[in-house]
Design a protein around this motif. Structure first.
Motif, mmCIF file in Angstrom:
data_model
loop_
_atom_site.group_PDB
_atom_site.id
_atom_site.type_symbol
_atom_site.label_atom_id
_atom_site.label_comp_id
_atom_site.label_asym_id
_atom_site.label_seq_id
_atom_site.Cartn_x
_atom_site.Cartn_y
_atom_site.Cartn_z
ATOM 1 N N ASN A 1 0.858 -1.178 0.000
ATOM 2 C CA ASN A 1 0.000 0.000 0.000
ATOM 3 C C ASN A 1 0.906 1.244 0.000
ATOM 4 O OD1 ASN A 1 -1.598 2.218 0.759
ATOM 5 N ND2 ASN A 1 -3.011 0.906 1.890
ATOM 6 N N THR A 2 1.120 1.808 -1.174
ATOM 7 C CA THR A 2 2.060 2.923 -1.334
ATOM 8 C C THR A 2 1.684 4.113 -0.461
ATOM 9 O OG1 THR A 2 2.491 2.204 -3.583
ATOM 10 C CG2 THR A 2 3.152 4.437 -3.033
ATOM 11 N N ALA A 3 0.416 4.431 -0.365
ATOM 12 C CA ALA A 3 -0.018 5.570 0.445
ATOM 13 C C ALA A 3 0.304 5.336 1.925
ATOM 14 C CB ALA A 3 -1.506 5.827 0.249
ATOM 15 N N LEU A 4 0.095 4.129 2.389
ATOM 16 C CA LEU A 4 0.401 3.796 3.781
ATOM 17 C C LEU A 4 1.901 3.901 4.041
ATOM 18 C CD1 LEU A 4 -0.225 2.618 6.592
ATOM 19 C CD2 LEU A 4 -0.048 0.349 5.565
ATOM 20 N N VAL A 5 2.705 3.327 3.165
ATOM 21 C CA VAL A 5 4.159 3.374 3.349
ATOM 22 C C VAL A 5 4.657 4.814 3.254
ATOM 23 C CG1 VAL A 5 6.385 2.552 2.498
ATOM 24 C CG2 VAL A 5 4.433 0.991 2.573
ATOM 25 N N ASP A 6 4.083 5.604 2.352
ATOM 26 C CA ASP A 6 4.450 7.028 2.278
ATOM 27 C C ASP A 6 4.163 7.736 3.599
ATOM 28 O OD1 ASP A 6 5.312 6.848 -0.350
ATOM 29 O OD2 ASP A 6 3.450 7.657 -1.205
ATOM 30 N N LEU A 7 3.024 7.445 4.204
ATOM 31 C CA LEU A 7 2.658 8.032 5.494
ATOM 32 C C LEU A 7 3.664 7.629 6.577
ATOM 33 C CD1 LEU A 7 0.558 9.580 7.252
ATOM 34 C CD2 LEU A 7 -0.582 7.379 7.577
ATOM 35 N N LEU A 8 4.038 6.361 6.592
ATOM 36 C CA LEU A 8 5.013 5.884 7.572
ATOM 37 C C LEU A 8 6.366 6.557 7.360
ATOM 38 C CD1 LEU A 8 4.079 2.098 7.549
ATOM 39 C CD2 LEU A 8 3.644 3.734 9.400
ATOM 40 N N VAL A 9 6.795 6.635 6.109
ATOM 41 C CA VAL A 9 8.078 7.259 5.782
ATOM 42 C C VAL A 9 8.084 8.720 6.232
ATOM 43 C CG1 VAL A 9 9.541 8.037 3.862
ATOM 44 C CG2 VAL A 9 8.670 5.687 3.912
ATOM 45 N N ASP B 1 10.944 -11.794 2.796
ATOM 46 C CA ASP B 1 11.976 -11.161 1.968
ATOM 47 C C ASP B 1 11.364 -10.250 0.912
ATOM 48 O OD1 ASP B 1 14.125 -12.183 3.296
ATOM 49 O OD2 ASP B 1 14.598 -13.718 1.809
ATOM 50 N N SER B 2 10.208 -10.630 0.398
ATOM 51 C CA SER B 2 9.570 -9.789 -0.621
ATOM 52 C C SER B 2 9.195 -8.430 -0.039
ATOM 53 C CB SER B 2 8.334 -10.483 -1.194
ATOM 54 O OG SER B 2 7.397 -10.764 -0.158
ATOM 55 N N ASN B 3 8.702 -8.403 1.194
ATOM 56 C CA ASN B 3 8.392 -7.127 1.841
ATOM 57 C C ASN B 3 9.663 -6.329 2.104
ATOM 58 O OD1 ASN B 3 5.681 -7.649 1.878
ATOM 59 N ND2 ASN B 3 5.456 -7.548 4.093
ATOM 60 N N ARG B 4 10.702 -7.005 2.559
ATOM 61 C CA ARG B 4 11.961 -6.310 2.836
ATOM 62 C C ARG B 4 12.483 -5.629 1.573
ATOM 63 N NH1 ARG B 4 14.234 -11.564 5.892
ATOM 64 N NH2 ARG B 4 13.370 -11.141 7.952
ATOM 65 N N ALA B 5 12.490 -6.359 0.477
ATOM 66 C CA ALA B 5 12.987 -5.804 -0.784
ATOM 67 C C ALA B 5 12.105 -4.667 -1.272
ATOM 68 C CB ALA B 5 13.079 -6.905 -1.846
ATOM 69 N N LEU B 6 10.813 -4.850 -1.179
ATOM 70 C CA LEU B 6 9.875 -3.820 -1.610
ATOM 71 C C LEU B 6 10.063 -2.539 -0.802
ATOM 72 C CD1 LEU B 6 7.353 -3.193 -3.388
ATOM 73 C CD2 LEU B 6 5.986 -3.990 -1.460
ATOM 74 N N LEU B 7 10.171 -2.678 0.502
ATOM 75 C CA LEU B 7 10.336 -1.499 1.350
ATOM 76 C C LEU B 7 11.708 -0.870 1.175
ATOM 77 C CD1 LEU B 7 8.473 -2.755 4.526
ATOM 78 C CD2 LEU B 7 7.690 -1.045 2.888
ATOM 79 N N TYR B 8 12.732 -1.672 0.977
ATOM 80 C CA TYR B 8 14.077 -1.128 0.750
ATOM 81 C C TYR B 8 14.083 -0.241 -0.493
ATOM 82 C CZ TYR B 8 19.132 -0.880 0.165
ATOM 83 O OH TYR B 8 20.421 -0.424 0.019
ATOM 84 N N GLU B 9 13.327 -0.629 -1.503
ATOM 85 C CA GLU B 9 13.278 0.121 -2.760
ATOM 86 C C GLU B 9 12.267 1.270 -2.741
ATOM 87 O OE1 GLU B 9 15.357 -0.209 -5.262
ATOM 88 O OE2 GLU B 9 16.381 -1.861 -4.260
ATOM 89 N N HIS B 10 11.456 1.362 -1.702
ATOM 90 C CA HIS B 10 10.445 2.425 -1.649
ATOM 91 C C HIS B 10 11.132 3.791 -1.612
ATOM 92 C CE1 HIS B 10 6.371 3.908 -0.871
ATOM 93 N NE2 HIS B 10 6.977 4.854 -0.176
ATOM 94 N N PRO B 11 10.735 4.702 -2.484
ATOM 95 C CA PRO B 11 11.390 6.017 -2.556
ATOM 96 C C PRO B 11 11.389 6.760 -1.213
ATOM 97 C CG PRO B 11 9.867 5.735 -4.393
ATOM 98 C CD PRO B 11 9.653 4.577 -3.462
ATOM 99 N N GLY B 12 12.570 7.126 -0.791
ATOM 100 C CA GLY B 12 12.722 7.922 0.422
ATOM 101 C C GLY B 12 12.763 7.149 1.721
ATOM 102 N N LEU B 13 12.430 5.855 1.699
ATOM 103 C CA LEU B 13 12.368 5.104 2.954
ATOM 104 C C LEU B 13 13.739 4.994 3.611
ATOM 105 C CD1 LEU B 13 10.217 2.194 3.948
ATOM 106 C CD2 LEU B 13 12.653 1.947 4.290
#
Length: 167
Positions: free
Chosen positions: A20-28, A49-61
């Motif tokens: 959920n990009t909007a949720l992760v943006d809010l957390l970041v 691992d899929s979540n770890r990789a996804l979050l690692y690549e999330h812009p600005g995280l």
């Protein structure tokens, strides 16, 4: 509410939250102000691992989390996010080569807050489990100094043994 939701053992629910990009943006946006934002991110990185990789690549995280390691009220949880990410074999090499991550971990390893330093040492130790990282870690005097300064911690001793044993 997000903290409670992120603690669920249901991996499908954790995937839904991490994608959920909007949720992760809010957390970041809140990792440097609210330690719970880091805790939620750490929970989402806990097992998948899929979540770890996804979050690692999330812009600005990564930039936000590494900046949060400088905030005493958030440092422990911010290093916890990085620690969870080091559980992914595929992220260990990119994390060591990321100057933001390495600088944040080295700074946290020298923290006056013992539990922040302990967590950072464990995170650096996790990075030493990737065989391709060993030479780089051995040749970086900042890393060996961080481990040497924390010889009271078993992870430091183990990591020094691993990185010095090669070649």
């Amino acid at each position: 509410a997000l903290l409670r939701l992120s603690r669920v053992k249901d991996e499908a629910q954790q995937v839904v939250m991490a994608t959920n990009t909007a949720l992760v943006d809010l957390l970041v946006a809140n990792v440097g102000r609210k330690s719970n934002a880091c805790t939620v991110l750490a929970h989402l990185c806990n097992k998948l691992d899929s979540n770890r990789a996804l979050l690692y690549e999330h812009p600005g995280l990564i930039a936000a989390v590494t900046d949060a390691t400088r905030v005493p009220a958030c440092a422990y949880e911010a290093v916890g996010v990085l620690n969870q990410m080091t559980g992914s074999d595929s992220l260990q090499m990119p994390m060591l080569r990321n100057p933001l991550v390495l600088d944040a971990l080295l700074r946290a390893a020298g923290s006056d807050i013992g539990k922040v330093s302990d967590r950072a040492i464990i995170c650096l130790h996790n990075l030493s489990s990737e065989s391709e990282n060993l030479v780089r870690m051995r040749d970086d005097v900042r890393i060996t100094n961080a481990f040497t300064a924390r010889m009271d911690h078993s992870a430091s001793k183990d990591a020094l043994f691993d990185i010095c044993y090669i070649g």
